[in-house]
Design a protein around this motif. Structure first.
Motif, PDB file in Angstrom:
ATOM      1  N   GLY A 213     -10.623  15.363  35.318  1.00 45.22           N
ATOM      2  CA  GLY A 213     -10.802  14.301  34.332  1.00 45.22           C
ATOM      3  C   GLY A 213      -9.564  14.090  33.473  1.00 45.22           C
ATOM      4  O   GLY A 213      -9.202  12.950  33.150  1.00 45.22           O
ATOM      5  N   LEU A 214      -8.880  15.182  33.104  1.00 50.37           N
ATOM      6  CA  LEU A 214      -7.680  15.060  32.281  1.00 50.37           C
ATOM      7  C   LEU A 214      -6.533  14.396  33.038  1.00 50.37           C
ATOM      8  O   LEU A 214      -5.704  13.706  32.445  1.00 50.37           O
ATOM      9  CB  LEU A 214      -7.254  16.441  31.791  1.00 50.37           C
ATOM     10  N   LYS A 215      -6.490  14.607  34.350  1.00 53.01           N
ATOM     11  CA  LYS A 215      -5.430  13.979  35.137  1.00 53.01           C
ATOM     12  C   LYS A 215      -5.577  12.454  35.177  1.00 53.01           C
ATOM     13  O   LYS A 215      -4.599  11.744  35.417  1.00 53.01           O
ATOM     14  CB  LYS A 215      -5.452  14.527  36.567  1.00 53.01           C
ATOM     15  N   PRO A 246     -17.291  10.158  31.455  1.00 56.19           N
ATOM     16  CA  PRO A 246     -17.838  10.325  32.815  1.00 56.19           C
ATOM     17  C   PRO A 246     -17.811  11.768  33.291  1.00 56.19           C
ATOM     18  O   PRO A 246     -18.744  12.232  33.947  1.00 56.19           O
ATOM     19  CB  PRO A 246     -16.926   9.433  33.662  1.00 56.19           C
ATOM     20  N   THR A 247     -16.746  12.483  32.938  1.00 58.02           N
ATOM     21  CA  THR A 247     -16.669  13.896  33.320  1.00 58.02           C
ATOM     22  C   THR A 247     -17.733  14.712  32.608  1.00 58.02           C
ATOM     23  O   THR A 247     -18.327  15.620  33.204  1.00 58.02           O
ATOM     24  CB  THR A 247     -15.274  14.449  32.999  1.00 58.02           C
ATOM     25  N   TYR A 315     -31.041  11.025  30.768  1.00 57.87           N
ATOM     26  CA  TYR A 315     -29.650  11.095  30.308  1.00 57.87           C
ATOM     27  C   TYR A 315     -28.757  10.169  31.132  1.00 57.87           C
ATOM     28  O   TYR A 315     -27.890   9.477  30.589  1.00 57.87           O
ATOM     29  CB  TYR A 315     -29.146  12.540  30.402  1.00 57.87           C
ATOM     30  N   LEU A 316     -28.963  10.137  32.444  1.00 58.70           N
ATOM     31  CA  LEU A 316     -28.156   9.253  33.282  1.00 58.70           C
ATOM     32  C   LEU A 316     -28.421   7.784  32.960  1.00 58.70           C
ATOM     33  O   LEU A 316     -27.495   6.963  32.923  1.00 58.70           O
ATOM     34  CB  LEU A 316     -28.445   9.530  34.757  1.00 58.70           C
ATOM     35  N   LYS A 322     -24.880   2.670  28.293  1.00 64.93           N
ATOM     36  CA  LYS A 322     -23.746   2.622  27.360  1.00 64.93           C
ATOM     37  C   LYS A 322     -22.492   2.106  28.052  1.00 64.93           C
ATOM     38  O   LYS A 322     -21.717   1.349  27.475  1.00 64.93           O
ATOM     39  CB  LYS A 322     -23.502   4.021  26.781  1.00 64.93           C
ATOM     40  N   GLU A 323     -22.301   2.534  29.306  1.00 64.20           N
ATOM     41  CA  GLU A 323     -21.117   2.069  30.029  1.00 64.20           C
ATOM     42  C   GLU A 323     -21.185   0.582  30.323  1.00 64.20           C
ATOM     43  O   GLU A 323     -20.171  -0.117  30.269  1.00 64.20           O
ATOM     44  CB  GLU A 323     -20.981   2.863  31.336  1.00 64.20           C
ATOM     45  N   ARG A 324     -22.374   0.053  30.615  1.00 61.69           N
ATOM     46  CA  ARG A 324     -22.503  -1.378  30.874  1.00 61.69           C
ATOM     47  C   ARG A 324     -22.249  -2.196  29.602  1.00 61.69           C
ATOM     48  O   ARG A 324     -21.638  -3.260  29.639  1.00 61.69           O
ATOM     49  CB  ARG A 324     -23.897  -1.687  31.416  1.00 61.69           C
TER      50      ARG A 324
END
Length: 326
Positions: A213-215, A246-247, A315-316, A322-324
């Motif tokens: 995720g950091l990359k 997302p991670t 949770y999903l 939230k992402e939408r």
């Protein structure tokens, strides 16, 4: 003065001389068959065989387990299957003294994994993301427990916890007669001892997830934060960590699954006895044990499935909404 209008008649197409064959027209490129019959057969096998195996070994068995949860069956012949309705669940919730301790232990397992090895894995990922020297060596060392079998990890930690010749008792001087500390046999200690071994493995797993995720974080965000005068901690808290949403979703789901399916370590240590009861151990003992109560064990498996879905699915759904909106 009159003007004459002349109309031009288009010349007839030149006909080929007699005795010569007319050239064949080429078919358009789009009408060519890109796949031969052999190619289609190969692709069908490559896609069909895994699909059939997945449906047969995952979905069919899962649905069969749900159906068997409402029956009683000793596993010998299909004629012995009898419908009992909710009797298995009533007995499980009211007459099984190991069920509620097993649920409690699974909850403790999840809480420990999410509070200790997960932040530690994030810390390791942040340090390795700085491109320090020998970072590849450190990644391999921390990730090695993840690729090792859980059974092997259990045997290794059994040697560490051995009350007579184990590493821990030798270091603290508790390997003398009368001063033994039984890390595996003591009901007040064995669950926490197993959780240390599980956390050792889980930290490497979380490290790899967070490092990936950091990359993917845009370096321009860090540069902009540095230009605004933010220090390293402020940059991570206000810029980097929010981009890891997302991670974090993947980490939470993986941790829940790891906590609910915990089995290997406990079974290697003491087969889930003396204070280390888990739902997966109860399922195994009832289905494969001497009594072979497949219907009752399937009822425990259904409860385990419902618990996992009740935690993961809401949770999903909230995360995707939230992402939408964003």
């Amino acid at each position: 003065m009159s003007s004459e209008t002349t109309t031009k008649i288009p010349e007839a197409a030149a006909e080929p001389p007699p005795g010569t064959a007319t050239p064949k027209k080429r078919a358009p490129q789009g009408h060519r068959r890109l796949l031969t019959r052999r190619d289609r057969l190969t692709l069908g096998l490559m896609a069909g065989v895994p699909t059939i195996l997945h449906v047969a070994l995952v979905w069919v068995t899962a649905l069969a387990s749900v159906a068997l949860a409402f029956t009683t069956w000793d596993g010998i012949g299909f004629d012995s299957i009898k419908w009992v309705g909710l009797d298995n669940f009533r007995e499980l919730f009211s007459n099984n003294p190991q069920f509620w301790p097993a649920v409690q232990h699974n909850v403790v397992w999840f809480v420990v994994l999410i509070l200790i090895p997960t932040p530690f894995g994030l810390f390791l990922a942040v340090q390795l993301d700085k491109r320090i020297r020998f970072s590849r060596v450190y990644q391999t060392a921390f990730f090695l427990p993840v690729v090792v079998s859980m059974a092997v990890i259990g045997f290794v930690w059994q040697l560490v916890y051995n009350p007579d010749t184990g590493l821990i008792n030798s270091l603290i001087g508790a390997n003398e007669p009368g001063h033994y500390i039984d890390w595996i046999g003591d009901p007040d200690l064995n669950l926490w001892a197993i959780l240390i071994a599980a956390s050792w493995r889980h930290a490497g797993y979380m490290m790899i997830l967070y490092l990936a995720g950091l990359k993917s974080v845009d370096p321009a965000l860090r540069e902009a934060s540095a230009l605004d005068g933010a220090n390293e901690w402020q940059t991570f808290k206000n810029v980097v960590f929010p981009t890891l949403r997302p991670t974090n979703t993947v980490v939470l789901v993986v941790t829940i699954i790891e906590a609910l399916r915990a089995f290997d370590l406990v079974f290697v240590f003491n087969k889930g006895a003396q204070g280390t009861e888990l739902l997966s151990i109860l399922v195994t003992n009832n289905i494969i044990g001497e009594s072979s109560r497949i219907g009752y064990g399937s009822a425990i498996a259904v409860v385990l499935l419902v618990i996992s879905l009740a935690v993961i699915v809401p949770y999903l759904i909230a995360t995707f909404r939230k992402e939408r909106r964003a």
